[in-house]
Write a protein that holds these residues in place. Structure first.
Motif, PDB file in Angstrom:
ATOM      1  N   GLN A 256      -2.111  23.378  27.612  1.00  0.00           N
ATOM      2  CA  GLN A 256      -1.455  22.926  26.454  1.00  0.00           C
ATOM      3  C   GLN A 256      -1.978  21.959  25.685  1.00  0.00           C
ATOM      4  N   SER A 257      -3.292  21.291  26.044  1.00  0.00           N
ATOM      5  CA  SER A 257      -3.565  20.164  25.643  1.00  0.00           C
ATOM      6  C   SER A 257      -4.946  19.967  25.379  1.00  0.00           C
ATOM      7  N   MET A 258      -5.821  21.338  25.373  1.00  0.00           N
ATOM      8  CA  MET A 258      -7.150  21.294  24.853  1.00  0.00           C
ATOM      9  C   MET A 258      -7.543  20.565  23.694  1.00  0.00           C
TER      10      MET A 258
ATOM     11  N   TYR B 223       0.069  17.996  19.774  1.00  0.00           N
ATOM     12  CA  TYR B 223       1.173  18.762  19.430  1.00  0.00           C
ATOM     13  C   TYR B 223       1.130  20.243  19.387  1.00  0.00           C
ATOM     14  N   PHE B 224       1.047  20.697  20.819  1.00  0.00           N
ATOM     15  CA  PHE B 224       0.758  21.906  21.097  1.00  0.00           C
ATOM     16  C   PHE B 224       2.141  22.128  20.993  1.00  0.00           C
ATOM     17  N   ARG B 225       3.309  21.412  21.383  1.00  0.00           N
ATOM     18  CA  ARG B 225       4.681  21.819  21.119  1.00  0.00           C
ATOM     19  C   ARG B 225       5.346  20.361  20.208  1.00  0.00           C
TER      20      ARG B 225
ATOM     21  N   ILE C  81      10.534  23.042  18.527  1.00  0.00           N
ATOM     22  CA  ILE C  81      10.345  23.649  17.138  1.00  0.00           C
ATOM     23  C   ILE C  81       8.997  24.289  16.844  1.00  0.00           C
ATOM     24  N   PRO C  82       8.952  25.155  15.981  1.00  0.00           N
ATOM     25  CA  PRO C  82       7.780  25.784  15.626  1.00  0.00           C
ATOM     26  C   PRO C  82       6.777  24.993  15.312  1.00  0.00           C
ATOM     27  N   VAL C  83       5.357  24.780  15.971  1.00  0.00           N
ATOM     28  CA  VAL C  83       4.465  24.022  15.363  1.00  0.00           C
ATOM     29  C   VAL C  83       2.917  24.564  15.757  1.00  0.00           C
TER      30      VAL C  83
END
Ligand SMILES: *Cc1c(COP(=O)(O)O)cnc(C)c1O
Length: 353
Positions: A155-157, A271-273, A326-328
């Motif tokens: 999630q953090s590449m 900000y993957f999420r 929330i979507p990002v």
């Protein structure tokens, strides 16, 4: 509201470049693992400063092989946080090891090194540190414990930590290229490591064919179709991260005076999420946002403690109850970002008073 008006929680950013790259592979006739996969491995290793890269068919396979290569097996303990998807737990189980769940930090939602330290025993053979939601875990505090750490960079590449780039600090780092991840190849994964020994074992185990000896091996190979997509997406990574941060900045400004907790405003965060923590009625946010045309989700569907019926993890349980993602993502248009901001404000006004 029509279903087509719904803003999805995730969507890959696929352009003409990816379509052309995949078309070229299909036309070449070499669709299984071949030159493109080797090129993707070399490019990833160079990009992240690792000595070796081994491409596989998923992030789960990458974790599984990294664990086996480190020497984790039956009866060994592996420490992992409980606030993560079941893929991480599955990999520990595939290796035959016992999962030992660690608490998380209430602000970052990442594995809490102080809690990990309390759970270390002579049976602990590895720690898996997922950098959750785009924010690097506290690697410095994990690395001095003298247990091999596998960084889970699914999630953090492309993010950074105090000590360097995400993926360069542990004994091995794993990546996922599943459709919703930072870069997408449909399915896919990679292990990066500086260890010759680990790389050799992983390369040996991922492919069963044409071997002199027999031992249990896996069919975990990537396809050149996925690798071609992955290469295109990797070349766009910096732009993807810049766009994620730009959308996050808009959310931080828009939501500054609303009554819920925002994610850490950390320059290393990709900000993957974008995970907000509702103070009240967390369970209602997802449904209310959907009524406004925005698909939000619990960022972790169920905690590993819930699946394994383990109690005594209040911080993990609190995060699960209150967190709303929330979507990002880079494929969002500015007008979609506007709609998401309006929807969040409306739901906030309805639920928080
Ligand atoms: C997605 C994900 C995985 C699993 O990757 P797959 O490619 O879906 O197998 C592992 N760990 C984390 C943190 C993930 O987000």
């Amino acid at each position: 509201m029509k279903n087509s008006d719904l803003i999805p929680h995730s969507r890959p950013a696929i352009g003409q470049e990816e379509i052309e790259a995949v078309r070229a592979v299909l036309q070449s006739g070499q669709i299984a693992e071949g030159k493109k996969t080797a090129e993707f491995e070399r490019t990833m290793a160079k990009r992240f400063g690792a000595k070796h890269a081994a491409a596989v068919n998923s992030g789960t396979s990458a974790l599984h092989l990294a664990l086996i290569a480190i020497g984790v097996g039956h009866g060994d303990d592996v420490i992992l946080p409980g606030y993560v998807c079941t893929a991480v737990l599955n990999a520990v189980k595939y290796a035959g090891a016992n999962p030992v769940l660690a608490e998380i930090d209430p602000e970052t939602l990442n594995i809490d090194p102080a809690d990990v330290r309390k759970r270390l025993t002579p049976k602990t053979k590895a720690v898996i540190a997922p950098h959750m939601f785009g924010l690097p875990a506290r690697m410095d505090d994990l690395l001095y414990m003298n247990v091999p750490v596998i960084e889970d960079c699914a999630q953090s590449m492309g993010g950074m930590t105090e000590g360097g780039r995400v993926g360069m600090l542990g004994r091995a780092a794993v990546f996922s290229f599943y459709a919703t991840k930072v870069i997408a190849a449909g399915e896919g994964g990679m292990v990066l490591t500086n260890s010759n020994d680990l790389a050799e074992k992983i390369r040996d185990l991922k492919d069963y064919d044409n071997r002199e000896d027999y031992q249990v091996r896996y069919n975990y190979k990537m396809t050149d179709i996925a690798a071609a997509m992955g290469l295109c997406q990797l070349s766009r990574l910096a732009g993807f991260i810049a766009r994620r941060r730009e959308i996050a900045r808009r959310y931080f400004t828009a939501f500054a005076n609303l009554d819920f907790n925002l994610p850490p405003q950390n320059p290393d965060h990709i900000y993957f999420r974008f995970v907000i923590q509702a103070k009240k009625k967390g369970y209602q946010w997802v449904q209310r946002l959907k009524e406004k045309g925005v698909v939000a989700e619990k960022p972790v569907f169920k905690t590993l403690q819930q699946y394994l019926s383990i109690s005594g993890y209040p911080i993990t349980e609190h995060a699960w109850k209150h967190a709303v993602s929330i979507p990002v993502y880079p494929a969002l248009s500015d007008s979609q970002v506007d709609r998401i901001i309006e929807a969040v404000k409306d739901v906030h006004d309805a639920l928080v008073s």
